[in-house]
Scaffold this motif. Sequence first.
Motif, PDB file in Angstrom:
ATOM      1  N   ARG A 140       0.813  -1.208   0.000  1.00  0.00           N
ATOM      2  CA  ARG A 140       0.000   0.000   0.000  1.00  0.00           C
ATOM      3  C   ARG A 140       0.849   1.261   0.000  1.00  0.00           C
ATOM      4  O   ARG A 140       0.446   2.283  -0.560  1.00  0.00           O
ATOM      5  CB  ARG A 140      -0.947  -0.010   1.193  1.00  0.00           C
ATOM      6  N   LEU A 206     -12.744  -0.551   3.283  1.00  0.00           N
ATOM      7  CA  LEU A 206     -12.596   0.690   2.535  1.00  0.00           C
ATOM      8  C   LEU A 206     -12.248   1.854   3.450  1.00  0.00           C
ATOM      9  O   LEU A 206     -11.392   2.687   3.132  1.00  0.00           O
ATOM     10  CB  LEU A 206     -13.887   0.977   1.765  1.00  0.00           C
ATOM     11  N   ARG A 207     -12.909   1.912   4.621  1.00  0.00           N
ATOM     12  CA  ARG A 207     -12.602   2.987   5.563  1.00  0.00           C
ATOM     13  C   ARG A 207     -11.170   2.868   6.090  1.00  0.00           C
ATOM     14  O   ARG A 207     -10.484   3.877   6.277  1.00  0.00           O
ATOM     15  CB  ARG A 207     -13.600   2.955   6.713  1.00  0.00           C
ATOM     16  N   THR A 209      -8.654   1.618   4.431  1.00  0.00           N
ATOM     17  CA  THR A 209      -7.774   2.048   3.339  1.00  0.00           C
ATOM     18  C   THR A 209      -7.737   3.565   3.224  1.00  0.00           C
ATOM     19  O   THR A 209      -6.668   4.170   3.038  1.00  0.00           O
ATOM     20  CB  THR A 209      -8.245   1.428   2.015  1.00  0.00           C
ATOM     21  N   LEU A 210      -8.893   4.213   3.341  1.00  0.00           N
ATOM     22  CA  LEU A 210      -8.939   5.672   3.286  1.00  0.00           C
ATOM     23  C   LEU A 210      -8.201   6.299   4.465  1.00  0.00           C
ATOM     24  O   LEU A 210      -7.549   7.345   4.320  1.00  0.00           O
ATOM     25  CB  LEU A 210     -10.395   6.147   3.248  1.00  0.00           C
ATOM     26  N   THR A 211      -8.288   5.662   5.618  1.00  0.00           N
ATOM     27  CA  THR A 211      -7.554   6.169   6.778  1.00  0.00           C
ATOM     28  C   THR A 211      -6.049   6.090   6.556  1.00  0.00           C
ATOM     29  O   THR A 211      -5.308   7.033   6.870  1.00  0.00           O
ATOM     30  CB  THR A 211      -7.943   5.362   8.027  1.00  0.00           C
ATOM     31  N   ALA A 213      -4.585   6.101   3.631  1.00  0.00           N
ATOM     32  CA  ALA A 213      -4.249   7.091   2.614  1.00  0.00           C
ATOM     33  C   ALA A 213      -4.144   8.482   3.225  1.00  0.00           C
ATOM     34  O   ALA A 213      -3.255   9.272   2.869  1.00  0.00           O
ATOM     35  CB  ALA A 213      -5.306   7.072   1.510  1.00  0.00           C
ATOM     36  N   ARG A 214      -5.033   8.787   4.154  1.00  0.00           N
ATOM     37  CA  ARG A 214      -4.971  10.092   4.800  1.00  0.00           C
ATOM     38  C   ARG A 214      -3.713  10.224   5.656  1.00  0.00           C
ATOM     39  O   ARG A 214      -3.065  11.278   5.670  1.00  0.00           O
ATOM     40  CB  ARG A 214      -6.218  10.302   5.653  1.00  0.00           C
TER      41      ARG A 214
END
Length: 404
Positions: A140, A206-207, A209-211, A213-214
């Motif tokens: 990732r 998904l949440r 992964t977004l965390t 990414a942030r």
Amino acid sequence: MVSSARPEAGAVRGSWWRAVLSRLNSRAARTHFGTVAGVVILSALLWRLGTGVLLDGLRRIDLPTLLAALVIGVVTTVLSAWRWALVARGLRIRLPLGSAVADYYRALFLNAALPGGVLGDVHRAVRHGQSAGDMGRGVRSVVLERVAGQVALTVIGGAVLLTMPSPVLAETRHFAPLVGLAAVGALAVVVALRMNRAPSRRGRALRATLTEAREGLLSRRNWPGVVVSSVLILAGHLAMFVLAARVAGSGASVAALLPLAVLALVAMGLPLNVGGFGPREGVAAWAFGAAGLGASSGVAVAVVYGVLSFVAALPGLVVLVARWYPGLRAGSGTAAAAAPEPAPGRDYPRALPASPVSPVSVPESPAEVRSEKYAPKESARAASSCFPFSAEPSEGRPMTPESV
């Protein structure tokens, strides 16, 4: 007879089409589709435009041009490795800058030398995940680093195409509002569905992964470095394209070349190439032709850019050999150490000689009984001197019945 023959012919044609579709949908076809597409695009361009301008541009590449490409490559690669290290730190993975630079150079060389243009990044992601002890986060981190570069290209490239004269300026201005409205509508629908749906396993993933990414891209200590490095990397790629245009003989201004360079860089991201060659040359031919600079000039500039990019990635070959050769020597040394060595002063015959069974003799005196009882037997001596049937327990070999 005729009516019965027609269904049979239709069945044959249907089975033939199903066989063709199954072949096209196979894993091997999907794997090599990008390479075949890149070769077809290059072949069509060279057949249509000829090789005269292309060869002329390649002949103009001299030593100062190669050194300039190497310098630009060093700057962009170090900045890319720094961005990767920042993203990895955001994901709580330790990645020293020196190791990141070496791995990035190796990935660039593999991208340029192997079909597809992404195998080097795949190798970098897998190796980083293995060395970090967390395959998921290692992969990732590489994906997020590449996403940062694509976001910078999209934002800055979109601004260049919307504000500077280019072949797609009118079409972009017409379609940009529609694309923006469609994106906003799709985002609103997705948000509404997520708010009205119970949390699921896929939603939690998904949440997460977004965390990540942030944390990797948009955290307070990471986003300034990610933004600055992405902008400078894109500037280095654009400078390389302008250098290739000058080498190929194009006299267009930098303002006229920037939109064309953005289009060529966007086409490079398509997985339909051979080391980057293919869609880039096709888009460059169309863009240069639409701008009035000549389609053949666009192909020449794109090919020279590909050659300069390959030269800029050549230090990755040094990294690849430097890391491969010690491993090869270590493997050969381990194999040599594992091979058994014969003990000094011992002769190992190839086969165990068959010893005849001697008749049992009756001793005549007590002394003879004592010497016969405690002296080693002849068969035991033969067994202790023959490989692999040795009677010495210290050697770990099985004992024969005669040696007991």
